[in-house]
Design a protein around this motif. Structure first.
Motif, PDB file in Angstrom:
ATOM      1  N   TRP A 130       0.803  -1.217   0.000  1.00 48.27           N
ATOM      2  CA  TRP A 130       0.000   0.000   0.000  1.00 48.27           C
ATOM      3  C   TRP A 130       0.841   1.274   0.000  1.00 48.27           C
ATOM      4  CZ3 TRP A 130      -4.037   2.474  -1.310  1.00 48.27           C
ATOM      5  CH2 TRP A 130      -4.282   3.741  -0.775  1.00 48.27           C
ATOM      6  N   GLY A 131       1.854   1.347   0.866  1.00 50.81           N
ATOM      7  CA  GLY A 131       2.656   2.563   0.955  1.00 50.81           C
ATOM      8  C   GLY A 131       3.332   2.896  -0.354  1.00 50.81           C
ATOM      9  N   ARG A 132       3.849   1.884  -1.050  1.00 44.31           N
ATOM     10  CA  ARG A 132       4.514   2.097  -2.338  1.00 44.31           C
ATOM     11  C   ARG A 132       3.514   2.566  -3.389  1.00 44.31           C
ATOM     12  NH1 ARG A 132       7.032  -2.101  -2.048  1.00 44.31           N
ATOM     13  NH2 ARG A 132       5.726  -3.554  -3.205  1.00 44.31           N
ATOM     14  N   LEU A 133       2.351   1.948  -3.435  1.00 47.37           N
ATOM     15  CA  LEU A 133       1.332   2.357  -4.398  1.00 47.37           C
ATOM     16  C   LEU A 133       0.890   3.792  -4.147  1.00 47.37           C
ATOM     17  CD1 LEU A 133      -0.710   1.489  -6.676  1.00 47.37           C
ATOM     18  CD2 LEU A 133      -2.305   1.006  -4.816  1.00 47.37           C
ATOM     19  N   ASP A 134       0.680   4.121  -2.889  1.00 45.38           N
ATOM     20  CA  ASP A 134       0.207   5.461  -2.544  1.00 45.38           C
ATOM     21  C   ASP A 134       1.233   6.523  -2.932  1.00 45.38           C
ATOM     22  OD1 ASP A 134      -1.496   7.393  -1.490  1.00 45.38           O
ATOM     23  OD2 ASP A 134      -0.725   7.160   0.539  1.00 45.38           O
ATOM     24  N   ALA A 135       2.490   6.281  -2.586  1.00 45.61           N
ATOM     25  CA  ALA A 135       3.524   7.281  -2.830  1.00 45.61           C
ATOM     26  C   ALA A 135       3.871   7.408  -4.309  1.00 45.61           C
ATOM     27  CB  ALA A 135       4.777   6.945  -2.023  1.00 45.61           C
ATOM     28  N   GLN A 136       3.991   6.273  -4.999  1.00 49.61           N
ATOM     29  CA  GLN A 136       4.478   6.291  -6.373  1.00 49.61           C
ATOM     30  C   GLN A 136       3.391   6.568  -7.403  1.00 49.61           C
ATOM     31  OE1 GLN A 136       6.619   2.662  -7.191  1.00 49.61           O
ATOM     32  NE2 GLN A 136       8.212   3.098  -5.692  1.00 49.61           N
ATOM     33  N   VAL A 137       2.154   6.169  -7.094  1.00 48.61           N
ATOM     34  CA  VAL A 137       1.092   6.236  -8.103  1.00 48.61           C
ATOM     35  C   VAL A 137      -0.055   7.159  -7.686  1.00 48.61           C
ATOM     36  CG1 VAL A 137      -0.607   4.910  -9.417  1.00 48.61           C
ATOM     37  CG2 VAL A 137       1.659   3.938  -8.955  1.00 48.61           C
ATOM     38  N   LEU A 138      -0.645   6.909  -6.535  1.00 48.31           N
ATOM     39  CA  LEU A 138      -1.868   7.621  -6.180  1.00 48.31           C
ATOM     40  C   LEU A 138      -1.628   9.099  -5.904  1.00 48.31           C
ATOM     41  CD1 LEU A 138      -3.588   4.983  -3.879  1.00 48.31           C
ATOM     42  CD2 LEU A 138      -3.797   5.284  -6.358  1.00 48.31           C
ATOM     43  N   ALA A 139      -0.590   9.414  -5.161  1.00 55.16           N
ATOM     44  CA  ALA A 139      -0.328  10.820  -4.838  1.00 55.16           C
ATOM     45  C   ALA A 139      -0.066  11.663  -6.082  1.00 55.16           C
ATOM     46  CB  ALA A 139       0.831  10.933  -3.848  1.00 55.16           C
ATOM     47  N   PRO A 140       0.775  11.210  -7.024  1.00 53.41           N
ATOM     48  CA  PRO A 140       0.954  12.002  -8.244  1.00 53.41           C
ATOM     49  C   PRO A 140      -0.331  12.153  -9.054  1.00 53.41           C
ATOM     50  CG  PRO A 140       2.745  10.439  -7.992  1.00 53.41           C
ATOM     51  CD  PRO A 140       1.725  10.083  -6.965  1.00 53.41           C
ATOM     52  N   LEU A 141      -1.089  11.072  -9.211  1.00 51.88           N
ATOM     53  CA  LEU A 141      -2.328  11.163  -9.988  1.00 51.88           C
ATOM     54  C   LEU A 141      -3.311  12.121  -9.325  1.00 51.88           C
ATOM     55  CD1 LEU A 141      -3.029   7.469 -11.115  1.00 51.88           C
ATOM     56  CD2 LEU A 141      -1.836   9.292 -12.356  1.00 51.88           C
ATOM     57  N   ALA A 142      -3.372  12.093  -8.000  1.00 49.72           N
ATOM     58  CA  ALA A 142      -4.282  12.983  -7.277  1.00 49.72           C
ATOM     59  C   ALA A 142      -3.943  14.441  -7.532  1.00 49.72           C
ATOM     60  CB  ALA A 142      -4.236  12.688  -5.782  1.00 49.72           C
ATOM     61  N   ALA A 143      -2.663  14.708  -7.791  1.00 53.46           N
ATOM     62  CA  ALA A 143      -2.218  16.069  -8.071  1.00 53.46           C
ATOM     63  C   ALA A 143      -2.240  16.391  -9.563  1.00 53.46           C
ATOM     64  CB  ALA A 143      -0.807  16.271  -7.524  1.00 53.46           C
ATOM     65  N   GLY A 144      -2.728  15.442 -10.366  1.00 55.64           N
ATOM     66  CA  GLY A 144      -2.784  15.661 -11.803  1.00 55.64           C
ATOM     67  C   GLY A 144      -1.447  15.513 -12.487  1.00 55.64           C
TER      68      GLY A 144
END
Length: 211
Positions: free
Chosen positions: A69-83
């Motif tokens: 989860w931590g890797r997915l959140d940091a590498q993928v979800l956070a950037p996508l959330a910021a566009g």
């Protein structure tokens, strides 16, 4: 049984949802290992005009079957959330290490498929959660047949890990849409009654995957 609908109609329904992660409509496709998630997600991505698909088995590792989860959140979800474009490294299950970096664009619709795509930490980021409605033992039997006897020990460990994961963090009760394989393609049920309602048919001319 409701009137037959095409896979394109499901794609239009998903594309019309409000964004759930920055500008992205993140669609989760969960289910037991071997339930047909990858094939269905790829076909749905095609109906969506080539939507990106992130496979969670490229995020997991031998040591972290569900601890990614931590890797997915940091590498993928956070950037996508910021566009922003996400940069992540897929795991190589043969070499047992992470491979060359890939990019994931903040497309209008992004599919994330794999066991655990509907986990509680990810659900608030999803625009829709789809569950592949294939029985656990049937799914696992397909997976074992697909991977062969040489991976029997891995499957023994996987089954224990998957049981533990879904016991602690079930996805199916929170699914918005249940997807079933039928003799002609897929059937699906959406809405509040998804877990008990009848299914609308999605027919695919090239038949069904077996795993």
């Amino acid at each position: 049984m409701e009137p037959q609908q095409s896979l394109e109609s499901l794609a239009r329904e998903l594309a019309a949802l409000p964004p759930s992660l920055g500008p992205v409509r993140l669609i989760g496709v969960d289910g037991h290992a071997g339930s047909g998630k990858s094939t269905f997600a790829e076909r749905l991505a095609g109906a969506l005009g080539g939507a990106p698909v992130l496979h969670l088995d490229e995020v997991a590792t031998h040591e972290e079957l569900f601890g990614w989860w931590g890797r997915l959140d940091a590498q993928v979800l956070a950037p996508l959330a910021a566009g922003r474009v996400a940069h992540w490294a897929p795991y190589d299950w043969v070499e047992r290490c992470f491979g060359p970096e890939r990019v994931l664009e903040p497309a209008p619709v992004v599919l994330v498929e794999g066991v655990g795509a509907g986990r509680r930490a990810l659900r608030p980021r999803l625009a829709r959660l789809l569950w592949m409605e294939t029985a656990r033992e049937t799914s696992w039997g397909r997976g074992r047949n697909r991977d062969g006897r040489e991976l029997s020990d891995f499957w023994d460990g996987w089954e224990r890990a998957e049981r533990a994961h879904f016991s602690d963090d079930p996805s199916r009760p929170f699914a918005d849409t249940l997807v079933r394989q039928s003799g002609t393609g897929y059937e699906w049920t959406s809405g509040a009654g998804a877990t008990s309602g009848t299914a609308a048919s999605i027919t695919e001319s090239d038949g069904l995957p077996q795993a």
